[in-house]
Design an enzyme around this catalytic site. Structure first.
Site, PDB file in Angstrom:
ATOM      1  N   GLU A 194       0.828  -1.157  -0.116  1.00  0.00           N
ATOM      2  CA  GLU A 194      -0.104  -0.076   0.018  1.00  0.00           C
ATOM      3  C   GLU A 194       1.053   1.261  -0.052  1.00  0.00           C
ATOM      4  O   GLU A 194       0.809   2.136   0.984  1.00  0.00           O
ATOM      5  CB  GLU A 194      -0.829   0.091   1.294  1.00  0.00           C
ATOM      6  N   GLU A 328      -4.907  -8.663  -0.142  1.00  0.00           N
ATOM      7  CA  GLU A 328      -5.501  -8.690   0.985  1.00  0.00           C
ATOM      8  C   GLU A 328      -7.032  -8.282   0.762  1.00  0.00           C
ATOM      9  O   GLU A 328      -7.473  -7.690  -0.023  1.00  0.00           O
ATOM     10  CB  GLU A 328      -5.005  -7.352   1.504  1.00  0.00           C
TER      11      GLU A 328
HETATM   12  O1  AHR Z   1      -4.561  -6.174   7.148  1.00  0.00           O
HETATM   13  C1  AHR Z   1      -4.614  -5.018   7.746  1.00  0.00           C
HETATM   14  C2  AHR Z   1      -3.984  -3.925   7.206  1.00  0.00           C
HETATM   15  O2  AHR Z   1      -4.770  -3.584   6.128  1.00  0.00           O
HETATM   16  C3  AHR Z   1      -2.573  -4.068   6.566  1.00  0.00           C
HETATM   17  O3  AHR Z   1      -1.519  -3.860   7.470  1.00  0.00           O
HETATM   18  C4  AHR Z   1      -2.447  -3.004   5.537  1.00  0.00           C
HETATM   19  O4  AHR Z   1      -1.839  -3.316   4.359  1.00  0.00           O
HETATM   20  C5  AHR Z   1      -4.159  -2.840   5.026  1.00  0.00           C
HETATM   21  O5  AHR Z   1      -4.379  -1.440   5.183  1.00  0.00           O
END
Ligand code: AHR
Length: 524
Positions: A194, A328
């Site tokens: 990110e 994610e």
């Molecule tokens: O999964 C939790 C967080 O969500 C991670 O650290 C980040 O990459 C995302 O914003």
């Protein structure tokens, strides 16, 4: 008095909604029509140094009374082996862009801070060797996320040299001294996390220049990974559907298209959480049908996101050389009352099982481009597979879906046509039934069928071609309520039950319970 109570009960029962009539859904599957391979990597997991995800969830230390192998929980490893976890992404997340690997190797492990997640102390007792031992015990591959935010290309390059070289360099000797003479295999390398947000708030152009540098210098030296099984590099991709993320995907893919010999990438990441309102997140327990419908409506936005970013990728990479890696995804609810808000600890209900199935089905339908995904997260964090409480462990409804979907790992997608019907609650209308078919590596035809409707069963009739079958059998997952959960006191509330069906004249008929996920294989 008792008689009156009995009568009233009968009257109330009589006034309750009559049993809902089953709705009919017709599907057609032609097993002779093969599509893309459903890469088993879409069933990947994510383990970040966050809350009790690593410490307690995986690592208890060798001196713990909790049964462990070299400090790693035996119960958690056994459960993860059973779902054939293909890869684990580590050490983050936002944590990765502040992680300095040297603090997690060797005998001295300095205590540092974890400012992203509760500001707690990071003991660094679970570091590189412990992670590699863990994935080895699970039978999974390593997906390392390197620090592009606060680290340097040199630091990341040295980590990879430390891990992978067979040559007697100073770093190799250090690895040997730390107990691992053979080079490690690193299958996947995430270049940042990110980077448009917690990973450094970079502009697309700035990130692209970092990507080129890391891609060039962070080398994998493992002799066994030079020709075959090469390490795949995954660039930071979009985090949603907003214009800034369109711009991001465009910038990275455009750079990819005009790349020179000196750098490359094999994957582009996509992050997408199911959250209706970030300021006022839904609860993971004690909700009703309205919240069930809202969350499932939201989660189906994954389809549009994947399609949108795939279309941009198609412009610059029509051969689909670069995988879209949804590294994610999952439901992000309000932290459970009483838990540290920075630990992202939530319960996992039947709703999450349905949500997981819908997302996995979307990935399967996009199998040509989506070749890897990582649910967030594996243990004790967000939409977890497993929850632990000291020596206790429970398997969540989401875990059961991952287990039921094991036959889809590396299976060949088979097109299925159907009229999904609709499920309506208030102003929300959703497709009622979802289905994916695939030819498993075992040669069998597998079907997954989800009935989203929490009130009405669905009577499905599957017209089968290209397969000779007389019966079908598998498992179904449902529970009394949309918010039914497994607890440490009642860990079997949401658990799969066997199901079977007849096949006659090329037609398979099966009743899907309301709010259920069913996986069956068709055979003789
Ligand atoms: O999964 C939790 C967080 O969500 C991670 O650290 C980040 O990459 C995302 O914003």
């Amino acid at each position: 008095m008792r008689a009156l109570f009995f009568c009233l009960t009968l009257i109330v029962a009589g006034l309750a909604a009559p049993p809902a009539a089953a709705q009919k859904v017709e599907l057609s599957v032609d097993a002779s029509k093969a599509g893309a391979k459903i890469d088993r990597q879409i069933f990947g997991q994510f383990a970040e140094h966050l809350g009790k995800g690593v410490y307690e969830g995986i690592w208890v230390g060798p001196d713990s009374p909790i049964p462990n192998t070299r400090g790693i929980r035996n119960d958690v490893v056994a459960a993860l082996r059973a779902i054939k976890v293909p890869n684990v992404r580590w050490p983050g997340g936002c944590f990765a862009d502040e992680y300095h690997w040297r603090k997690g190797v060797g005998p001295l492990r300095p205590e540092t801070l974890n400012p992203n997640w509760g500001g707690v102390i990071e003991p660094n007792t679970f570091g590189t060797h412990e992670f590699m031992d863990f994935i080895d015990q699970v039978g999974a591959e390593a997906f390392l996320s390197v620090n592009v935010g606060s680290g340097t290309p040199q630091e990341a390059a040295e980590w990879l040299e430390y891990l992978t070289t067979a040559q007697p360099t100073a770093l190799q000797k250090e690895r040997v001294a730390n107990g691992h003479p053979a080079p490690y295999k690193i299958a996947y390398l995430g270049i940042g996390n990110e980077s448009w947000d917690c990973g450094g708030n970079m502009t697309p152009d700035y990130y692209v220049s970092q990507l080129k540098i890391y891609s060039r210098f962070v080398r994998n030296f493992n002799p066994a990974q030079q020709e075959k099984e090469k390490m795949l590099r995954i660039a930071v991709g979009p985090g949603g559907g907003e214009p800034r993320f369109t711009e991001w995907t465009e910038a990275v893919m455009k750079a990819y298209q005009s790349r020179q010999w000196s750098w490359d990438m094999e994957g582009l990441s996509l992050h997408n959480y199911t959250v209706v309102n970030w300021e006022k997140k839904h609860a993971s327990v004690g909700f009703g049908e309205a919240e069930y419908a809202q969350i499932l409506k939201k989660t189906l936005e994954m389809e549009g996101l994947v399609s949108k970013h795939s279309a941009i990728m198609d412009k610059y990479d029509p051969q689909k050389r670069v995988a879209l890696v949804v590294d994610e995804w999952g439901a992000w609810y309000a932290p459970l009352p009483g838990s540290n808000p920075g630990f992202l600890y939530q319960q996992n209900s039947l709703r999450d099982a349905v949500l997981a199935a819908l997302n996995l089905n979307i990935f399967a339908r996009h199998a040509e481009r989506v070749r890897m995904a990582n649910i967030a997260q594996m243990v004790n964090v967000l939409q977890a597979m497993i929850l632990t409480d000291k020596e206790k462990m429970l398997l969540t409804p989401t875990y059961h879906v991952f287990k039921m979907y094991v036959p889809f790992q590396d299976a060949t997608f088979v097109p299925v046509t159907f009229n999904a019907g609709t499920y309506t609650h208030g102003d929300i209308t959703l497709p009622r039934v979802d289905a994916v078919a695939a030819k498993g590596t075992d040669g069998r035809l597998w079907l997954t069928l989800t009935n989203v409707d929490p009130n009405r069963p669905a009577e499905v009739e599957v017209r089968l071609a290209g397969v000779t079958a007389t019966s079908a059998a598998g498992e179904t997952l449902t529970a009394p309520k949309v918010d039914s959960v497994n607890t440490f006191e009642a860990p079997q509330t949401v658990t799969p039950k066997p199901v079977s069906a007849k096949v006659q004249g090329g037609k398979l008929t099966l009743r899907l319970e309301p709010k259920s996920v069913t996986v069956i294989s068709v055979g003789r």
